[in-house]
Design an enzyme around this catalytic site. Structure first.
Site, mmCIF file in Angstrom:
data_model
loop_
_atom_site.group_PDB
_atom_site.id
_atom_site.type_symbol
_atom_site.label_atom_id
_atom_site.label_comp_id
_atom_site.label_asym_id
_atom_site.label_seq_id
_atom_site.Cartn_x
_atom_site.Cartn_y
_atom_site.Cartn_z
ATOM 1 N N ASN A 9 3.360 -44.179 -29.540
ATOM 2 C CA ASN A 9 3.747 -42.775 -29.366
ATOM 3 C C ASN A 9 4.807 -42.477 -30.437
ATOM 4 O O ASN A 9 5.970 -42.823 -30.270
ATOM 5 C CB ASN A 9 4.316 -42.587 -27.952
ATOM 6 N N TRP A 10 4.369 -41.838 -31.505
ATOM 7 C CA TRP A 10 5.312 -41.572 -32.618
ATOM 8 C C TRP A 10 6.314 -40.489 -32.275
ATOM 9 O O TRP A 10 7.263 -40.263 -33.006
ATOM 10 C CB TRP A 10 4.533 -41.144 -33.875
ATOM 11 N N LYS A 11 6.086 -39.764 -31.191
ATOM 12 C CA LYS A 11 6.945 -38.621 -30.839
ATOM 13 C C LYS A 11 7.053 -37.679 -32.048
ATOM 14 O O LYS A 11 6.089 -37.537 -32.789
ATOM 15 C CB LYS A 11 8.297 -39.111 -30.337
ATOM 16 N N HIS A 94 4.733 -36.740 -20.429
ATOM 17 C CA HIS A 94 5.827 -37.605 -20.874
ATOM 18 C C HIS A 94 7.150 -37.064 -20.338
ATOM 19 O O HIS A 94 7.340 -35.854 -20.248
ATOM 20 C CB HIS A 94 5.853 -37.665 -22.406
ATOM 21 N N GLU A 96 9.935 -36.710 -21.634
ATOM 22 C CA GLU A 96 10.645 -35.790 -22.542
ATOM 23 C C GLU A 96 10.112 -34.369 -22.366
ATOM 24 O O GLU A 96 10.861 -33.401 -22.473
ATOM 25 C CB GLU A 96 10.517 -36.287 -23.993
ATOM 26 N N GLU A 166 7.025 -45.167 -16.865
ATOM 27 C CA GLU A 166 8.064 -45.070 -17.886
ATOM 28 C C GLU A 166 9.363 -44.596 -17.242
ATOM 29 O O GLU A 166 9.621 -43.382 -17.166
ATOM 30 C CB GLU A 166 7.649 -44.063 -18.963
ATOM 31 N N GLY A 172 13.999 -45.288 -24.928
ATOM 32 C CA GLY A 172 14.867 -45.115 -26.096
ATOM 33 C C GLY A 172 16.283 -45.632 -25.906
ATOM 34 O O GLY A 172 17.167 -45.323 -26.702
ATOM 35 N N SER A 212 11.504 -48.916 -24.088
ATOM 36 C CA SER A 212 12.206 -49.942 -24.866
ATOM 37 C C SER A 212 11.420 -51.251 -25.004
ATOM 38 O O SER A 212 12.003 -52.339 -25.021
ATOM 39 C CB SER A 212 13.599 -50.207 -24.288
ATOM 40 N N GLY A 233 7.415 -46.331 -27.986
ATOM 41 C CA GLY A 233 7.997 -45.249 -28.776
ATOM 42 C C GLY A 233 8.642 -45.793 -30.039
ATOM 43 O O GLY A 233 7.979 -46.052 -31.040
ATOM 44 N N GLY A 234 9.943 -46.021 -29.977
ATOM 45 C CA GLY A 234 10.730 -46.427 -31.158
ATOM 46 C C GLY A 234 10.099 -47.560 -31.961
ATOM 47 O O GLY A 234 9.956 -47.458 -33.186
HETATM 48 P P1 PGA Z 1 10.662 -46.152 -26.367
HETATM 49 O O1 PGA Z 1 9.807 -44.917 -25.864
HETATM 50 O O2 PGA Z 1 9.710 -47.281 -26.635
HETATM 51 O O3 PGA Z 1 11.341 -45.652 -27.616
HETATM 52 O O4 PGA Z 1 11.648 -46.484 -25.289
HETATM 53 C C1 PGA Z 1 8.728 -45.100 -24.989
HETATM 54 C C2 PGA Z 1 8.105 -43.779 -24.656
HETATM 55 O O5 PGA Z 1 8.833 -42.786 -24.522
HETATM 56 O O6 PGA Z 1 6.874 -43.669 -24.536
#
Ligand code: PGA
Length: 251
Positions: A9-11, A94, A96, A166, A172, A212, A233-234
């Protein structure tokens, strides 16, 4: 046997140039085998990344979708538009989007239904906040989110819809959930689905862990029988880190 899914997930990161470099590098670093490896770039990069992935074992996904097929919905992207640029999957709900853009459980259930109806497969995200966890409300929150996400679906969708656990406090932050906590959440999610659809469909739904995940902790999640993959994500922004996470699922 549930096929594992490892999703990047590149966001809201990367650009056309860095996406091109990323895909070329990733293809040289790892090759999906039995597992499904999804790349989910921002909308503006989907077309390019789709072209670069064509003919490879990597699969394209969107990060969000709207529930209508077309019309006066400024700024929104429909399931058919995602299909047209080569997406087979989409992430919905998600945290976010729930938190920053105020998406409700009802909106998420409509998105899930519309995406499936238009031939996309869906990763729907659920997870409690730190405050909910501290108040002991985590399990109830998860149950509510799972029930709402699947509200408009029947058990025949159990292979097309994936639930990603999640926890908001793990996203993050560098503080992943323990494998034990992730397994407990995955079991609760499956029990919630079993109560709605029966135990057989519940066994075929894949449950991912996200928050994470990195090349060091990925193997622990990969070994857990109840966890069928991860949403990253990251660490997915770096092709060599992401390829090591994929490899953790390849044993
Ligand atoms: P993260 O994000 O790996 O940066 O914690 C995961 C996500 O939001 O899907």
């Amino acid at each position: 046997m549930r096929q594992p899914i490892i999703a990047a997930n590149w966001k809201m990161n990367m650009d056309l140039k860095s996406s091109r470099e990323y895909v070329l590098k990733l293809k040289g670093l790892c090759s999906p085998q039995k597992e499904l490896v999804l790349i989910c770039p921002p909308f503006t990069m989907l077309h390019l990344v789709g072209q670069l992935l064509a003919g490879s074992p990597f699969v394209l996904g969107g990060q969000d979708v709207f529930w209508q097929e077309s019309g006066s919905y400024t700024g929104e992207i429909s399931p058919t538009m995602l299909r047209e640029v080569g997406c087979q999957w989409v992430i919905v709900g998600h945290s976010e989007r729930r938190r920053i853009l105020h998406e409700t459980d009802e909106m998420i259930s409509k998105k899930v239904e519309a995406a499936l109806k238009n031939g996309l497969r869906v990763i729907v995200c659920v997870g409690e906040t730190l405050e909910e966890r501290d108040r002991g409300e985590g399990p109830a929150r998860l149950r509510t989110q799972v029930e709402a996400a699947l509200a408009l679906l029947g058990p025949e969708r159990s292979v097309d819809v994936v639930v990603a656990y999640e926890p908001v406090w793990a996203i993050g932050t560098g503080k992943a959930a323990s494998v034990e906590d992730a397994v407990a959440a995955a079991r609760l999610i499956r029990e919630t689905i079993a109560a709605k659809w029966g135990s057989e469909p519940a066994e075929s739904v894949r449950v991912l862990y996200g928050g994470s995940v990195n090349p060091t902790n990925a193997a622990g999640f990969a070994r857990a029988r109840d966890i069928d993959g991860t949403l990253v994500g990251g660490a997915s922004l770096n092709p060599s880190e992401f390829s090591r996470i994929v490899q953790a699922w390849q044993g």
